[in-house]
Design an enzyme around this catalytic site. Structure first.
Site, PDB file in Angstrom:
ATOM      1  N   ASP A 165     -20.105  16.009 -23.323  1.00 55.89           N
ATOM      2  CA  ASP A 165     -20.891  17.235 -23.449  1.00 55.89           C
ATOM      3  C   ASP A 165     -20.057  18.232 -24.251  1.00 55.89           C
ATOM      4  O   ASP A 165     -19.070  18.792 -23.755  1.00 55.89           O
ATOM      5  CB  ASP A 165     -21.226  17.817 -22.074  1.00 55.89           C
ATOM      6  CG  ASP A 165     -22.248  16.975 -21.304  1.00 55.89           C
ATOM      7  OD1 ASP A 165     -22.336  15.760 -21.556  1.00 55.89           O
ATOM      8  OD2 ASP A 165     -22.936  17.547 -20.429  1.00 55.89           O
ATOM      9  N   LYS A 228     -28.663  20.173 -25.104  1.00 54.24           N
ATOM     10  CA  LYS A 228     -28.431  20.732 -23.765  1.00 54.24           C
ATOM     11  C   LYS A 228     -28.459  22.248 -23.851  1.00 54.24           C
ATOM     12  O   LYS A 228     -27.927  22.838 -24.788  1.00 54.24           O
ATOM     13  CB  LYS A 228     -27.086  20.227 -23.244  1.00 54.24           C
ATOM     14  CG  LYS A 228     -26.664  20.764 -21.885  1.00 54.24           C
ATOM     15  CD  LYS A 228     -25.330  20.154 -21.464  1.00 54.24           C
ATOM     16  CE  LYS A 228     -24.773  20.818 -20.203  1.00 54.24           C
ATOM     17  NZ  LYS A 228     -23.461  20.247 -19.797  1.00 54.24           N
ATOM     18  N   LYS A 264     -31.306  18.209 -21.851  1.00 53.80           N
ATOM     19  CA  LYS A 264     -30.628  18.496 -20.588  1.00 53.80           C
ATOM     20  C   LYS A 264     -30.596  19.994 -20.342  1.00 53.80           C
ATOM     21  O   LYS A 264     -29.787  20.704 -20.934  1.00 53.80           O
ATOM     22  CB  LYS A 264     -29.201  17.936 -20.601  1.00 53.80           C
ATOM     23  CG  LYS A 264     -28.417  18.231 -19.309  1.00 53.80           C
ATOM     24  CD  LYS A 264     -27.012  17.652 -19.365  1.00 53.80           C
ATOM     25  CE  LYS A 264     -26.169  18.081 -18.167  1.00 53.80           C
ATOM     26  NZ  LYS A 264     -24.791  17.520 -18.204  1.00 53.80           N
TER      27      LYS A 264
END
Length: 333
Positions: A165, A228, A264
């Site tokens: 991430d 995300k 996400k």
């Protein structure tokens, strides 16, 4: 459906040139393309989120949605005070979310700082089905040299992280330096090797829905496997309207390229009711293909507790007390 990865930064640049129809990838070319995307109707987006948020599902469908939401969680601890013991406890919770009902699904992954990946791997083993996501690239600020960001990424992957991430350089993005952001994402993607890359846009700092749409498309163009919302360190974090904008982006990207990209939302989603609203949006906006933990995740810590309690209520007919589930340290997650 394809999720064909981009193997190298060179391939990402070549593909971007083809996609934009230019011979040279420049800031001007990226700016013209990104600012040529249709603007987001702010009022309409908020209204759609409000409408989707009123949908309700009952009985067996609700239990299915709760199990699906549990399976989509990246169970997260990202505090400077994290210890090996806390990470082991998080992994134990991921392996057995509800000791009273071993049919409870496991979360998709645990999400930790890179230096905690070896601890998580030892605790989870190699065949538990629970992945390891590591935050990297000078999370949460992203303020570091590319050499540091790439070393951060490679170290986490070498320690057996399945997913990375990363955070984008929001300063560069907001200054209109899209080419720098593109190359940073593409280079980190290359450093990921076999690991999937989630690109954190920190939507709370992007301010407008138009910027969220542009950052989503830029992230996908550069090779992100997921887009995300947030680090969980900035408010607002994951909101339903912002997630709708991102879901529209991955839907339209798939229509153009045949490649699926995941979404996400992370930060601030704490209850089953909230999670189900997001699942309704996934189904209505992107489509049922995204109702799978390969393509949709929740970045969360306390959400799992509420989902387990709601699951127990539906199975047993009454609520268990909060002390029947493990506690989590306070966090935006």
């Amino acid at each position: 459906m394809s999720s064909a990865p981009i193997d190298t930064a060179v391939d990402a640049t070549a593909r971007a040139r083809d996609f934009l129809g230019v011979t040279r990838l420049t800031n001007s070319a990226l700016r013209g393309w990104l600012h040529g995307l249709p603007g987001v109707d702010h009022v309409g987006c908020d209204a759609r989120a409000g409408d989707l948020g009123t949908r309700s599902i009952k009985n067996d469908a609700k239990l299915w949605a709760i199990d699906l939401a549990i399976s989509m969680i990246d169970l997260t601890t990202l505090e400077g005070s994290d210890t090996a013991g806390k990470v082991r406890g998080l992994c134990a919770k991921a392996l057995t979310p509800d000791a009273s009902d071993l049919s409870t699904p496991r979360p998709a992954a645990v999400c930790v700082y890179g230096d905690m990946v070896p601890v998580a791997r030892e605790a989870l083993g190699t065949d538990s089905g629970v992945g390891i996501a590591a935050v990297a690239t000078a999370f949460p600020s992203g303020r570091a040299s590319m050499a540091v960001k790439l070393a951060d990424t490679r170290e986490a992957v070498a320690a057996s992280a399945n997913e990375i991430d990363m955070v984008i350089d929001r300063g560069a993005f907001l200054a209109g330096d899209y080419l720098t952001v593109f190359h940073q994402i593409a280079d980190v993607k290359q450093a990921c090797g076999p690991a999937r890359l989630k690109v954190i846009m920190e939507t709370g700092e992007l301010v407008t829905y138009d910027n969220v749409r542009r950052a989503s498309w830029l992230s996908m163009l550069a090779g992100g496997d997921f887009i995300k919302t947030s680090t969980g360190k900035v408010a607002p974090a994951a909101t339903l309207p912002v997630t709708i904008v991102m879901l529209e982006a991955v839907r339209d990207w798939f229509a153009l390229t045949g490649e699926m990209v995941g979404v996400k939302p992370a930060g601030g989603i704490r209850t089953s009711k909230e999670a189900i609203k997001f699942l309704v949006a996934v189904n209505e906006v992107a489509g049922e293909e995204w109702l799978d933990n390969k393509w949709f995740r929740f970045g969360a810590s306390s959400l799992l507790n509420d989902l387990v309690l709601q699951r127990q209520r539906m199975k047993l007919g009454f609520y268990s007390g909060a002390d029947y589930v493990t506690d989590d340290a306070p966090s935006l997650y």
